[in-house]
Design a protein around this motif. Structure first.
Motif, PDB file in Angstrom:
ATOM      1  N   GLY A   1      -0.283  14.802  10.200  1.00  0.00           N
ATOM      2  CA  GLY A   1      -1.177  14.581  10.280  1.00  0.00           C
ATOM      3  C   GLY A   1      -1.546  12.562  10.486  1.00  0.00           C
ATOM      4  N   LEU A   2      -2.700  12.576  10.899  1.00  0.00           N
ATOM      5  CA  LEU A   2      -3.257  10.632  11.449  1.00  0.00           C
ATOM      6  C   LEU A   2      -3.485  10.221  10.042  1.00  0.00           C
ATOM      7  N   ILE A   3      -2.534   8.849   9.476  1.00  0.00           N
ATOM      8  CA  ILE A   3      -3.862   7.972   8.678  1.00  0.00           C
ATOM      9  C   ILE A   3      -4.194   7.018   9.925  1.00  0.00           C
ATOM     10  N   LEU A   4      -5.420   6.522   9.016  1.00  0.00           N
ATOM     11  CA  LEU A   4      -6.067   5.684  10.055  1.00  0.00           C
ATOM     12  C   LEU A   4      -6.448   4.453   8.754  1.00  0.00           C
ATOM     13  N   GLU A   5      -5.651   2.967   9.114  1.00  0.00           N
ATOM     14  CA  GLU A   5      -6.382   1.720   8.768  1.00  0.00           C
ATOM     15  C   GLU A   5      -6.856   0.764   8.799  1.00  0.00           C
ATOM     16  N   VAL A   6      -8.412   0.462   8.461  1.00  0.00           N
ATOM     17  CA  VAL A   6      -9.077  -0.063   9.233  1.00  0.00           C
ATOM     18  C   VAL A   6      -9.093  -1.524   8.392  1.00  0.00           C
ATOM     19  N   GLY A   7      -8.088  -3.231   8.908  1.00  0.00           N
ATOM     20  CA  GLY A   7      -7.934  -4.081   8.590  1.00  0.00           C
ATOM     21  C   GLY A   7      -6.265  -3.779   7.603  1.00  0.00           C
ATOM     22  N   THR A   8      -6.094  -4.613   8.844  1.00  0.00           N
ATOM     23  CA  THR A   8      -4.695  -4.539   8.156  1.00  0.00           C
ATOM     24  C   THR A   8      -3.994  -5.652   7.977  1.00  0.00           C
ATOM     25  N   TYR A   9      -4.823  -7.136   8.190  1.00  0.00           N
ATOM     26  CA  TYR A   9      -3.869  -8.743   7.443  1.00  0.00           C
ATOM     27  C   TYR A   9      -2.773  -8.888   7.936  1.00  0.00           C
ATOM     28  N   CYS A  10      -1.847  -8.641   7.409  1.00  0.00           N
ATOM     29  CA  CYS A  10      -0.375  -9.177   6.932  1.00  0.00           C
ATOM     30  C   CYS A  10       0.574  -8.009   6.973  1.00  0.00           C
ATOM     31  N   GLY A  11      -0.519  -6.512   6.035  1.00  0.00           N
ATOM     32  CA  GLY A  11       0.376  -5.187   6.787  1.00  0.00           C
ATOM     33  C   GLY A  11       0.111  -4.775   4.911  1.00  0.00           C
ATOM     34  N   LYS A  12       0.445  -4.948   3.799  1.00  0.00           N
ATOM     35  CA  LYS A  12       1.039  -5.106   2.736  1.00  0.00           C
ATOM     36  C   LYS A  12      -0.259  -3.691   2.842  1.00  0.00           C
ATOM     37  N   SER A  13      -0.796  -3.380   2.489  1.00  0.00           N
ATOM     38  CA  SER A  13      -1.521  -2.086   2.444  1.00  0.00           C
ATOM     39  C   SER A  13      -0.536  -0.792   3.353  1.00  0.00           C
ATOM     40  N   THR A  14      -0.296  -1.260   5.042  1.00  0.00           N
ATOM     41  CA  THR A  14       0.359  -0.399   5.598  1.00  0.00           C
ATOM     42  C   THR A  14       1.677  -0.598   5.212  1.00  0.00           C
ATOM     43  N   ILE A  15       2.192  -1.259   4.656  1.00  0.00           N
ATOM     44  CA  ILE A  15       3.648  -0.865   3.701  1.00  0.00           C
ATOM     45  C   ILE A  15       3.854   0.478   3.262  1.00  0.00           C
ATOM     46  N   TYR A  16       2.449   0.348   2.170  1.00  0.00           N
ATOM     47  CA  TYR A  16       2.025   1.849   0.927  1.00  0.00           C
ATOM     48  C   TYR A  16       1.891   2.627   1.924  1.00  0.00           C
ATOM     49  N   LEU A  17       1.488   2.849   2.850  1.00  0.00           N
ATOM     50  CA  LEU A  17       0.195   3.742   3.794  1.00  0.00           C
ATOM     51  C   LEU A  17       2.260   4.016   4.238  1.00  0.00           C
ATOM     52  N   ALA A  18       2.797   3.511   4.892  1.00  0.00           N
ATOM     53  CA  ALA A  18       4.133   4.092   5.887  1.00  0.00           C
ATOM     54  C   ALA A  18       4.646   4.887   5.232  1.00  0.00           C
ATOM     55  N   ALA A  19       5.163   3.764   3.706  1.00  0.00           N
ATOM     56  CA  ALA A  19       6.212   4.874   2.663  1.00  0.00           C
ATOM     57  C   ALA A  19       6.071   6.067   2.504  1.00  0.00           C
ATOM     58  N   ALA A  20       4.096   5.845   2.518  1.00  0.00           N
ATOM     59  CA  ALA A  20       3.656   8.186   2.438  1.00  0.00           C
ATOM     60  C   ALA A  20       3.723   8.286   3.680  1.00  0.00           C
ATOM     61  N   ALA A  21       2.924   7.939   5.027  1.00  0.00           N
ATOM     62  CA  ALA A  21       3.519   9.298   6.284  1.00  0.00           C
ATOM     63  C   ALA A  21       4.852   9.348   6.374  1.00  0.00           C
TER      64      ALA A  21
END
Length: 205
Positions: free
Chosen positions: A35-55
């Motif tokens: 599946g694909l997770i799409l994030e709108v609004g990255t800033y410095c990547g805090k939430s991106t890392i949470y999403l990456a861990a799940a992915a």
């Protein structure tokens, strides 16, 4: 969640409390393999890392979209301005170097693809169905509405929509994310859960 990635997420600049980050991770962990997770609004990547861990655990991929010049509320003179992310050469915000370093140090570059551009640009040509959409971009009314308009219809049937900074009471925060949350309900999304200001909704198949 992997403890090393949790520490990396907590250390990154950003505006997501730990309990909301955990809820974000838990929702993304249910994305199907491939599946694909799409994030709108990255800033410095805090939430991106949470999403990456799940992915990584789910066998999914993350695409994160941001122009990295900061939202209206991040600019000088506003409450959420951080002068350390201003490029001294140009005098403009540039969060991209911070994001790159955070993803590299977290070791999640293998599951995260960066798209640098505005919703109005990228959303115009995007065609891939999305298993999970996380909207956490600009909180001005025009930008929140543009983010929803560009991306919500890409959520696959049975997929998940998450919206951050949803406050029903104006005394608690800006109303634009709340307005797109209401719009999502009108469009047939069903609320699954809420943690702090994070709302999780499902698109009915």
């Amino acid at each position: 969640m992997d403890e090393g990635l949790r520490r990396a997420a907590l250390a990154a600049k950003g505006f997501m409390p730990e309990d909301e980050g955990d809820a974000l991770y838990a929702a993304a962990r249910t994305v199907p393999a491939g599946g694909l997770i799409l994030e709108v609004g990255t800033y410095c990547g805090k939430s991106t890392i949470y999403l990456a861990a799940a992915a990584r655990e789910a066998g999914a991929q993350v695409v994160t979209v941001d122009h990295h010049r900061g939202s209206d509320e991040n600019q000088a003179g506003w409450e959420h301005h951080d002068p350390t992310v201003v490029d001294p050469r140009t005098g403009r915000m540039d969060t991209l170097p911070f994001l790159r370093r955070n993803l590299e140090e977290a070791g999640v570059e293998d599951v995260v693809t960066l798209v640098i551009g505005r919703t109005e640009q990228v959303g115009g040509w995007w065609t891939t169905p999305v298993s999970l959409l996380f909207i956490d971009g600009g909180h001005a009314e025009y930008q929140a509405q543009a983010d929803y308009e560009a991306w919500a219809h890409h959520v696959a049937p049975g997929g998940t929509l998450l919206i951050h900074d949803v406050f029903s009471d104006p005394a608690d925060g800006g109303q634009a994310p709340y307005h797109i949350f209401l719009r999502a309900l009108e469009d047939g999304f069903k609320e699954r859960s809420r943690t702090g200001s994070l709302r999780v909704l499902d698109r009915v198949a």
